[in-house]
Write an enzyme that holds these catalytic residues in place. Structure first.
Site, PDB file in Angstrom:
ATOM      1  N   GLU A  53       0.812  -1.222   0.000  1.00 61.24           N
ATOM      2  CA  GLU A  53       0.000   0.000   0.000  1.00 61.24           C
ATOM      3  C   GLU A  53       0.849   1.277   0.000  1.00 61.24           C
ATOM      4  OE1 GLU A  53      -0.548  -2.607   1.938  1.00 61.24           O
ATOM      5  OE2 GLU A  53      -2.660  -3.208   1.768  1.00 61.24           O
ATOM      6  N   PHE A 115     -11.225  -7.248  14.422  1.00 62.74           N
ATOM      7  CA  PHE A 115     -10.194  -7.709  13.495  1.00 62.74           C
ATOM      8  C   PHE A 115      -9.901  -6.622  12.457  1.00 62.74           C
ATOM      9  CE2 PHE A 115      -9.050  -9.984   9.504  1.00 62.74           C
ATOM     10  CZ  PHE A 115      -7.788 -10.383   9.914  1.00 62.74           C
ATOM     11  N   GLN A 116      -8.649  -6.272  12.311  1.00 68.71           N
ATOM     12  CA  GLN A 116      -8.166  -5.253  11.374  1.00 68.71           C
ATOM     13  C   GLN A 116      -8.776  -3.882  11.618  1.00 68.71           C
ATOM     14  OE1 GLN A 116      -8.219  -7.017   7.355  1.00 68.71           O
ATOM     15  NE2 GLN A 116      -6.182  -7.801   7.854  1.00 68.71           N
ATOM     16  N   LYS A 165     -17.428  -0.780   6.828  1.00 68.49           N
ATOM     17  CA  LYS A 165     -17.888  -1.814   5.897  1.00 68.49           C
ATOM     18  C   LYS A 165     -19.421  -1.876   5.779  1.00 68.49           C
ATOM     19  CE  LYS A 165     -17.642  -6.500   4.432  1.00 68.49           C
ATOM     20  NZ  LYS A 165     -16.719  -7.429   3.809  1.00 68.49           N
TER      21      LYS A 165
END
Ligand code: TPP
Ligand code: MG
Lengths: 576, 166
Positions: A53, A115-116, A165
């Protein structure tokens, strides 16, 4: 009337396409898979898959620097987003317009160490111009449009948008609604210089006996090179550029006296030190320019033109501050000069040039030629590179001695030709930046000038070059060391080379070949010109040119630490 | 020199953290900070007491102004202004002597005893920082201070001058 509803992911892509984004540089992951799915189903925005990235941010950055458009990045939450940090900081320091879209865990999980999950808005806060947390799907298009507006106006800079998300997934939907005009009551960048300040500035300039124009990256960003040239010629003034400002005036122009600062020319630093008026245009008196601020040009009246008020009187006090877009301010200055029927005072002007030419004659930008059968001098490689490309290449640099040699020995005729990380000094910037430039200008020569250290910081992008056929020419000045570090160790740390050797370098030729590219090694002067010509003749394949250069070479001139701007080593053991 | 800055900014997620972050990132000093929405709920007003010379203050004002969601910033200490701070302080008041003494000091400073416990008084006082400091010192000479909290100062310009969005 029926309204068409879209998922958040579709809104993101529709907004990008409405903003005429051609390329999106990124890397997929859990929280942004819906955006990737939406990208898959359309043709307007092409996604470029990098291998890290950080490289996506530098690629977008290189694209932005070469075109003046906003560079756009897409990364997943957590590690994807944090990998962007160096690239965001690089763009921030050099005022590059960039928008980074980052995924985030679903709204309901934010704060749970999901998570993440990382707070990317928080992580990036000190290195962005602005950032947005998206919390409502219907806001997505306008937030993206605002981000582009903020990134590209005033003093440009990176803007981060965090997209949870659940806002992107099927399940929620909204209409695609974009405001016709972007209005923000709290953001109205000043554009024109205040007329009273313009008058004062012109008065100071016209009364000067020893005027110097000192211009920086602002000229490039504002597309003000032609206006700058008109001003320089109207005043017949000497002009020096910062590292970021190279190409703002042609490096071949008679009035150009070279780069100033730490590795600037003697004539540039001397002229600054002796000036009675300094006209700073889109430059910010960085510490790599001023050297010791306490000793900085005590006799000069400083006229400082900048779009960012915080840059004015931050390090060096400005006597005549002018806040405004530098292109517009130069127009105002020219108009005021016209109005006051300004004529050059020939006597003063000639005396000043005579003095400057004396400094010029010392030829501070020079090096000792090779001895027969000796090692290739790195400076000589830059000169050969200039010849081979007729001076017309985009030169994208990494960070180190090679960067300074390129800045000193490749006179840039045009703005945006010289692309380097001046503010942050990010090793690993060069290759991905060159790739971004090549995307924008596939028919031009695009060089990545690099070193054996820097190139290894984003070497994985050779794979991206293969995938998208990006035939940049990589020229590595291989000195088997972290040259710039070693130079400081030689000069300041008693020659103790602590961790500045690269003791296990790969075979760069084979490495390039393993990625499907062409590798060429050059290790004697006899073959330099010929092999470089060969490299530039290959149009459709990436060529990695590994040039073994003299590892003992230092960058000169060099300012003496804590000294005035013009206190410098001209060469080893010789003070100016 | 002590300065009091009044900032009007968009009342949005993250806008306060940008201000606080800016101060720490650039090594500016925050003596006190207060924030609350204004009568127009889309705007917040922050008052920051800070210290620094003219050059530092100029940078602070410019840097804050540069933040995208800041509408206005003004240095109240440049002109005539009113500043106030609220103090809540809990002190030991065990016997008649200390109770009368605490009451007497509170009256002199025009404070108010707003709560009492078996052995403690809680007092409220408003004023500028000097007055609050003097009050605390006087109390400390007389009795034991158990707990205290100060709101940080808020301020407003005197006369017609006003800090507004338009
Ligand atoms: C990411 C990063 N880490 C460390 C540095 C510090 N640094 C500046 S120049 C340099 C050496 C660069 O070596 P190389 O790329 O081989 O270039 P050379 O100086 O040898 O031409 C280092 C380590 C930096 N600028 N960027
Ligand atoms: Mg090296």
């Amino acid at each position: 009337m029926s309204t068409e509803l879209h998922t958040g992911a579709e809104l993101v892509v529709k907004a990008l396409s409405a903003l005429k984004v051609k390329y999106l540089f990124g890397y997929p992951g859990g929280t942004v898979l819906d955006i990737y799915d939406a990208l898959f189903k359309q043709q307007d925005v092409e996604h470029i898959l990098v291998r890290h990235e950080q490289a996506a941010t530098h690629m977008a950055d290189g694209y932005a620097r070469a075109t003046g458009e906003v560079g756009v990045v897409l990364a997943t939450s957590g590690p994807g987003a944090t990998n962007c940090i160096t690239g965001i900081a690089t763009a921030y320091m050099d005022s590059i317009p960039m928008v980074v879209l980052s995924g985030q865990v679903p709204t309901g999980l934010i704060g749970d160490d999901a998570f993440q999950e990382t707070d990317i808005v928080g992580c990036s806060r000190p290195i962005v111009k602005h950032s947005f947390n998206c919390r409502d799907i219907s806001e997505i298009p306008n937030i993206i449009a605002k981000a582009f507006y903020i990134a590209s106006t005033g003093r440009p800079g990176p803007v981060v948008i965090e997209l949870p998300k659940d806002l992107l997934m099927p399940g929620q939907s909204a209409e695609f609604l974009l405001d016709a005009e972007i209005k923000m009551r709290s953001y109205n960048p000043t554009v024109k210089g205040h007329h009273r300040q313009i008058k004062k500035a012109v008065q100071a300039i016209t009364q000067a006996k020893r005027l110097v124009i000192y211009s920086g990256g602002g000229i490039i960003i504002a597309n003000a090179a032609e206006l700058l040239q008109a001003l320089v010629e109207k005043l017949n003034a000497p002009i020096t550029n910062t590292l970021m400002g190279l190409g703002g005036i042609s490096g071949l122009h008679d009035n150009f006296i070279g780069m100033l600062g730490m590795h600037g020319s003697l004539e540039a630093n001397k002229a600054m030190a002796h000036a009675d008026v300094i006209l700073a245009l889109g430059a910010r008196f960085d510490d790599r320019v001023t050297n010791n601020v306490k000793k900085f040009c005590p006799n000069a009246t400083i006229v400082h033109v900048d779009i960012d008020p915080t840059s004015i009187s931050k390090t060096i006090n400005a006597h005549i501050p002018v806040v405004g877009l530098v292109d517009i301010v130069i127009k105002q200055l020219l108009a005021e000069l016209e109005e006051t029927n300004y004529l050059i005072n020939q006597e003063n002007n000639q005396d000043w040039w005579q003095q400057i030419n004396q400094w010029r004659n010392e030829k501070s930008i020079s090096y000792e030629n090779e001895v027969e059968g000796g090692k290739i001098k790195p400076q000589r490689v830059i000169q050969a590179m200039y010849q081979a490309t007729n001076g017309e290449a985009y030169v994208c640099s990494d960070v180190g001695q090679h960067q300074m040699f390129a800045a000193q020995y490749y006179p840039f005729a045009k703005p945006r030709q010289w692309i380097n990380s001046g503010g942050l000094g990010t090793m690993g910037f060069g290759l991905p930046a060159a790739m971004g430039v090549k995307m924008a200008f596939p028919d031009s020569h695009v060089i990545c000038i690099t070193g054996d250290g820097s190139i290894q910081m984003n070497i994985q992008e050779l794979s991206t070059c293969m995938q998208y056929n990006l035939p940049v020419v990589i020229i590595s000045l291989n000195n088997r060391s972290l040259g710039m570090v070693r130079q400081w160790q030689d000069m300041v740390y008693g020659g103790r080379h602590s961790s500045s050797y690269m003791e296990s370098l790969p075979d760069f030729v084979k490495l390039a070949e393993s990625y499907g590219h062409i590798g060429i090694q050059i290790n004697s002067l006899d073959e330099l010109d010929e092999k470089l010509a060969q490299a530039f003749a290959i149009k459709n394949q990436l060529v990695f040119v590994d040039v073994l250069v003299d590892e003992k070479e230092h960058v000169y001139p060099m300012q003496i630490r804590t000294g005035a701007i013009d206190e410098m080593w001209i060469k080893k053991g010789v003070k100016a | 020199m002590r300065r009091i800055l009044a900032i009007l900014l968009e009342n949005e997620a993250g806008s306060l953290s940008r201000i606080v972050g800016l101060f720490s990132q650039r090594a500016f000093n925050i003596v006190s900070l207060t924030v609350a929405p204004t009568e127009d709920a889309s705007l917040s007003r922050i008052t920051i007491a800070t210290e620094g010379d003219d050059k530092i203050l100029e940078q602070i004002v410019k840097q804050v102004n540069k933040l995208i969601d800041v509408l206005k910033i003004t240095d109240l200490t440049e002109r005539q202004h009113v500043e106030r701070e609220l103090l809540l302080i809990k002190v030991l008041a065990m016997n008649d002597k200390s109770r009368t003494e605490v009451k007497r000091i509170t009256d002199i400073f025009r404070g108010a005893i707003i709560d009492i416990g078996k052995q403690v008084y809680t007092i409220q006082l408003t004023g500028d920082a000097d007055k609050l400091n003097a009050f605390i010192n006087t109390l400390a000479n007389e009795t034991e201070i158990i707990e205290s909290v100060r709101s940080g100062c808020v301020g407003i310009a005197r006369g017609e001058k006003a800090l507004r969005a338009k």
